[in-house]
Design a protein around this motif. Structure first.
Motif, PDB file in Angstrom:
ATOM      1  N   SER A  77      -8.563  20.232  -7.910  1.00 33.39           N
ATOM      2  CA  SER A  77      -8.353  21.566  -7.323  1.00 33.39           C
ATOM      3  C   SER A  77      -6.885  21.972  -7.392  1.00 33.39           C
ATOM      4  CB  SER A  77      -8.829  21.567  -5.866  1.00 33.39           C
ATOM      5  OG  SER A  77     -10.221  21.357  -5.794  1.00 33.39           O
ATOM      6  N   ALA A  78      -5.984  21.034  -7.079  1.00 33.51           N
ATOM      7  CA  ALA A  78      -4.563  21.344  -7.126  1.00 33.51           C
ATOM      8  C   ALA A  78      -4.107  21.634  -8.553  1.00 33.51           C
ATOM      9  CB  ALA A  78      -3.757  20.184  -6.540  1.00 33.51           C
ATOM     10  N   TYR A  79      -4.664  20.918  -9.516  1.00 34.22           N
ATOM     11  CA  TYR A  79      -4.306  21.105 -10.923  1.00 34.22           C
ATOM     12  C   TYR A  79      -4.768  22.478 -11.411  1.00 34.22           C
ATOM     13  CZ  TYR A  79      -3.757  19.677 -15.867  1.00 34.22           C
ATOM     14  OH  TYR A  79      -3.373  19.561 -17.185  1.00 34.22           O
ATOM     15  N   LEU A  90       3.947  19.675 -13.014  1.00 31.17           N
ATOM     16  CA  LEU A  90       2.718  19.673 -12.220  1.00 31.17           C
ATOM     17  C   LEU A  90       1.927  18.389 -12.447  1.00 31.17           C
ATOM     18  CD1 LEU A  90       0.696  21.174 -10.357  1.00 31.17           C
ATOM     19  CD2 LEU A  90      -0.295  22.195 -12.431  1.00 31.17           C
ATOM     20  N   ARG A  91       1.822  17.964 -13.702  1.00 27.71           N
ATOM     21  CA  ARG A  91       1.079  16.738 -14.002  1.00 27.71           C
ATOM     22  C   ARG A  91       1.767  15.522 -13.382  1.00 27.71           C
ATOM     23  NH1 ARG A  91      -2.830  17.095 -18.064  1.00 27.71           N
ATOM     24  NH2 ARG A  91      -2.499  14.923 -18.645  1.00 27.71           N
ATOM     25  N   ARG A  92       3.089  15.483 -13.441  1.00 28.91           N
ATOM     26  CA  ARG A  92       3.803  14.360 -12.831  1.00 28.91           C
ATOM     27  C   ARG A  92       3.603  14.351 -11.315  1.00 28.91           C
ATOM     28  NH1 ARG A  92       7.886  15.975 -16.383  1.00 28.91           N
ATOM     29  NH2 ARG A  92       9.030  16.964 -14.660  1.00 28.91           N
ATOM     30  N   GLU A  93       3.695  15.532 -10.718  1.00 28.67           N
ATOM     31  CA  GLU A  93       3.536  15.631  -9.263  1.00 28.67           C
ATOM     32  C   GLU A  93       2.168  15.122  -8.817  1.00 28.67           C
ATOM     33  OE1 GLU A  93       3.056  19.154  -5.902  1.00 28.67           O
ATOM     34  OE2 GLU A  93       3.957  19.615  -7.856  1.00 28.67           O
ATOM     35  N   LEU A  94       1.145  15.421  -9.603  1.00 28.06           N
ATOM     36  CA  LEU A  94      -0.211  15.030  -9.235  1.00 28.06           C
ATOM     37  C   LEU A  94      -0.604  13.663  -9.777  1.00 28.06           C
ATOM     38  CD1 LEU A  94      -2.007  18.459  -9.810  1.00 28.06           C
ATOM     39  CD2 LEU A  94      -1.300  17.449  -7.632  1.00 28.06           C
ATOM     40  N   GLY A  95       0.289  13.026 -10.530  1.00 28.00           N
ATOM     41  CA  GLY A  95      -0.001  11.701 -11.069  1.00 28.00           C
ATOM     42  C   GLY A  95      -1.065  11.710 -12.151  1.00 28.00           C
ATOM     43  N   VAL A 122      -3.656  28.153 -12.814  1.00 28.47           N
ATOM     44  CA  VAL A 122      -3.994  29.566 -12.655  1.00 28.47           C
ATOM     45  C   VAL A 122      -2.805  30.344 -12.097  1.00 28.47           C
ATOM     46  CG1 VAL A 122      -5.439  31.205 -11.388  1.00 28.47           C
ATOM     47  CG2 VAL A 122      -6.476  29.190 -12.438  1.00 28.47           C
ATOM     48  N   ASP A 123      -2.128  29.777 -11.099  1.00 25.35           N
ATOM     49  CA  ASP A 123      -0.962  30.465 -10.524  1.00 25.35           C
ATOM     50  C   ASP A 123       0.127  30.680 -11.579  1.00 25.35           C
ATOM     51  OD1 ASP A 123      -2.184  30.566  -8.086  1.00 25.35           O
ATOM     52  OD2 ASP A 123      -1.086  28.899  -7.208  1.00 25.35           O
ATOM     53  N   MET A 135     -12.363  29.400  -9.247  1.00 28.64           N
ATOM     54  CA  MET A 135     -11.555  29.475 -10.460  1.00 28.64           C
ATOM     55  C   MET A 135     -12.113  28.493 -11.473  1.00 28.64           C
ATOM     56  SD  MET A 135      -8.145  27.445  -9.208  1.00 28.64           S
ATOM     57  CE  MET A 135      -8.579  27.677  -7.496  1.00 28.64           C
ATOM     58  N   ALA A 136     -11.823  28.682 -12.755  1.00 29.33           N
ATOM     59  CA  ALA A 136     -12.333  27.793 -13.785  1.00 29.33           C
ATOM     60  C   ALA A 136     -11.386  27.776 -14.959  1.00 29.33           C
ATOM     61  CB  ALA A 136     -13.726  28.249 -14.242  1.00 29.33           C
ATOM     62  N   ILE A 137     -11.381  26.647 -15.649  1.00 26.90           N
ATOM     63  CA  ILE A 137     -10.638  26.522 -16.895  1.00 26.90           C
ATOM     64  C   ILE A 137     -11.627  26.005 -17.925  1.00 26.90           C
ATOM     65  CG2 ILE A 137      -8.767  25.339 -18.084  1.00 26.90           C
ATOM     66  CD1 ILE A 137      -7.277  25.280 -15.416  1.00 26.90           C
ATOM     67  N   ARG A 138     -11.897  26.809 -18.927  1.00 22.35           N
ATOM     68  CA  ARG A 138     -12.950  26.473 -19.871  1.00 22.35           C
ATOM     69  C   ARG A 138     -12.493  25.377 -20.819  1.00 22.35           C
ATOM     70  NH1 ARG A 138     -17.537  28.754 -18.160  1.00 22.35           N
ATOM     71  NH2 ARG A 138     -18.335  29.403 -20.166  1.00 22.35           N
ATOM     72  N   PRO A 139     -13.405  24.439 -21.156  1.00 13.14           N
ATOM     73  CA  PRO A 139     -13.064  23.442 -22.173  1.00 13.14           C
ATOM     74  C   PRO A 139     -12.749  24.125 -23.497  1.00 13.14           C
ATOM     75  CG  PRO A 139     -15.107  22.885 -21.033  1.00 13.14           C
ATOM     76  CD  PRO A 139     -14.751  24.288 -20.626  1.00 13.14           C
TER      77      PRO A 139
END
Length: 488
Positions: free
Chosen positions: A402-404, A22-27, A409-410, A1-5
């Protein structure tokens, strides 16, 4: 998977709270602490006062080189600039890498924060950079027509593309242009590209051939990519352009050259991947037989993979199964005896990360090792002190990245599907669990990958599936099999 700049984009309302959670969960931090910004601004000012000066006797002026950057559209954190020229019967590849160490002092606020982050994270609406934007998107970035400090690699190749010589020094460089992959590909296809870009294609093709000859494997799986079109967030399947592969070969070439320097000197940090076991290869051969894909006994795994077409359902399933062999990549630091297993098995050669220091912490350290070894000097103590901890730091940052990406994507998949509950789609079955109790399906349009808890799915076959539920905030889409629709 990819997220383009991409440039900053507004977040679709259904995703605002979910992305924040999501950002809070992953710090994942929203900004840099004030002292980090202050240190970056001070480093930028100090660099401005010295560029073009005699601030470092070892930094040669190589602004004469016709370097260009080639990146996704909208990129600002430009790590690499390339120039290829003929040299006798072979080629010289000049590769300029952003010199982050010209702006970051070991132990300063920017350095400490970079160790906490590990790498740049990308989302459609924002970057979470490794270094403050004052550096990563400005002073240290190889932006066009700007004199910049760089780590400059000079790589000599023979007529077949084999590496024959390596030199790396500090220099001042100036990129002539910021090019995108698409415009370079279009100019090459139209025959309007300049000689240096034509040689980039030539060298890229030669290096791809050498990779195949030594047993390297590149899996051609169309990747999921989050894109923004007219303020809509979408997930698409995207195949890479040929020039992306040729450009990547220059980075791989540099990483291979770096690994050789490190191994010869007995100190460094390699990117490694364990070789595939015989049992794993036997499993793949069993899968190929089940999918009725010919794999003659005398055909090696790399040769077999090169003949797979991701547009064919059974081949796509085979390629997804092959990704099992790409798990376990990591970093090996050494000072003295080299690692017992120094190779990156997918490349079939030792390899090191040195070409993306603006976006990846480890590359700054790899570059410093190579600069010292090439100059015949001891590796700096601050590098040797950090080497043992870098593999764990990078592993942690990769897990976060990877989790981010997977979470985003999900969510975008679910957002895309939100208005289609009850609709049916044609899917390809690309994976089935060992007990055949469930599988993984891929839908082409929209580009969705999902799990399906249905026994007996035909690996490599097609099935009609119905979307039964969507939860955008959780990034979850639930499908069911349309009875009687699964076919081999």
């Amino acid at each position: 998977m990819a997220i383009r700049p991409q440039q900053a984009r507004p977040v679709p309302e259904p995703l605002v709270s979910a992305l924040d959670a999501l950002r809070r969960e992953l710090g994942i931090p929203d900004d840099f602490p004030p002292d980090v910004h202050s240190a970056a601004i001070a480093a930028e000012a100090a660099s401005r006062s010295h560029v073009g000066d005699d601030d470092a006797a070892e930094r040669a002026d190589r602004t004469d080189l016709d370097l260009v950057t080639i990146d996704p559209e909208g990129s600002r954190d430009l790590d690499q600039a390339v120039f290829v020229e003929p040299a006798g019967d072979g080629f010289t590849v000049w590769y300029a890498i952003a010199d982050v160490a010209a702006f970051v002092t070991p132990g300063d606020p920017v350095d400490l924060e970079a160790h906490r982050r590990g790498q740049t994270l990308y989302a459609p609406h924002q970057r979470t950079p490794l270094h403050p934007p004052e550096l990563s998107e400005d002073a240290a970035s190889l932006l066009p027509e700007q004199v910049r400090p760089a780590v400059l690699w000079r790589l000599g190749l023979d007529t077949s593309g084999e590496l024959t010589s390596t030199a790396v020094t500090r220099a001042l460089v100036r990129s002539r242009a910021q090019l995108s992959y698409r415009e370079v590909q279009e100019s090459l296809d139209a025959g309007t590209a300049g000689p240096a870009l034509e040689l980039l294609r030539t060298v890229g093709l030669l290096r791809e051939r050498l990779e195949r000859q030594r047993g390297g494997v590149s899996l051609r799986i169309p990747e999921q990519e989050v894109v923004v079109e007219q303020e809509q967030w979408l997930v698409v399947h995207r195949s890479t352009l040929p020039v992306e592969g040729w450009n990547a070969q220059i980075s791989l070439l540099t990483g291979i050259a770096a690994a050789r320097l490190m191994l010869d000197a007995g100190v460094g940090l390699l990117r490694t991947l364990p070789p595939a076991t015989e049992s794993a290869i036997r499993t793949l051969r069993t899968t190929a037989r089940a999918l009725e894909i010919p794999w003659p006994a005398q055909t090696s795994y790399p040769e077999f993979v090169q003949g797979l077409d991701p547009e064919i359902g059974t081949h796509a399933a085979m390629l997804y199964t092959c990704t099992l062999l790409f798990r376990g990549a990591g970093y090996e630091a050494f000072d003295g005896a080299p690692p017992q297993q120094p190779e990156h098995s997918a490349l079939a050669t030792p390899y090191a990360h040195v070409t993306a220091p603006l976006r990846r912490l480890v590359d700054r350290y790899g570059s410093e090792v190579c600069l010292a070894v090439s100059a015949g000097r001891p590796v700096p103590d601050w590098v040797l002190t950090a080497l043992p901890q870098l593999p764990a730091e990078m592993a942690a940052s990769h897990r976060t990245a990877s989790a981010y990406e997977r979470g985003i994507v999900d969510m975008v998949e679910a957002l895309t599907l939100a208005l289609h509950v009850g609709d049916e789609f044609t899917a390809t079955v690309v994976a089935v669990t060992d007990d055949a109790a469930r599988g993984t399906i891929v839908i082409r349009d929209p580009a969705v990958e999902a799990r399906l808890a249905v026994p007996g799915l035909p690996l490599g076959g097609t099935a009609r599936v119905r979307l039964v539920a969507v939860d955008v905030s959780a990034g979850r889409s639930e499908f069911e099999l349309v009875p009687g629709s699964a076919t081999p």
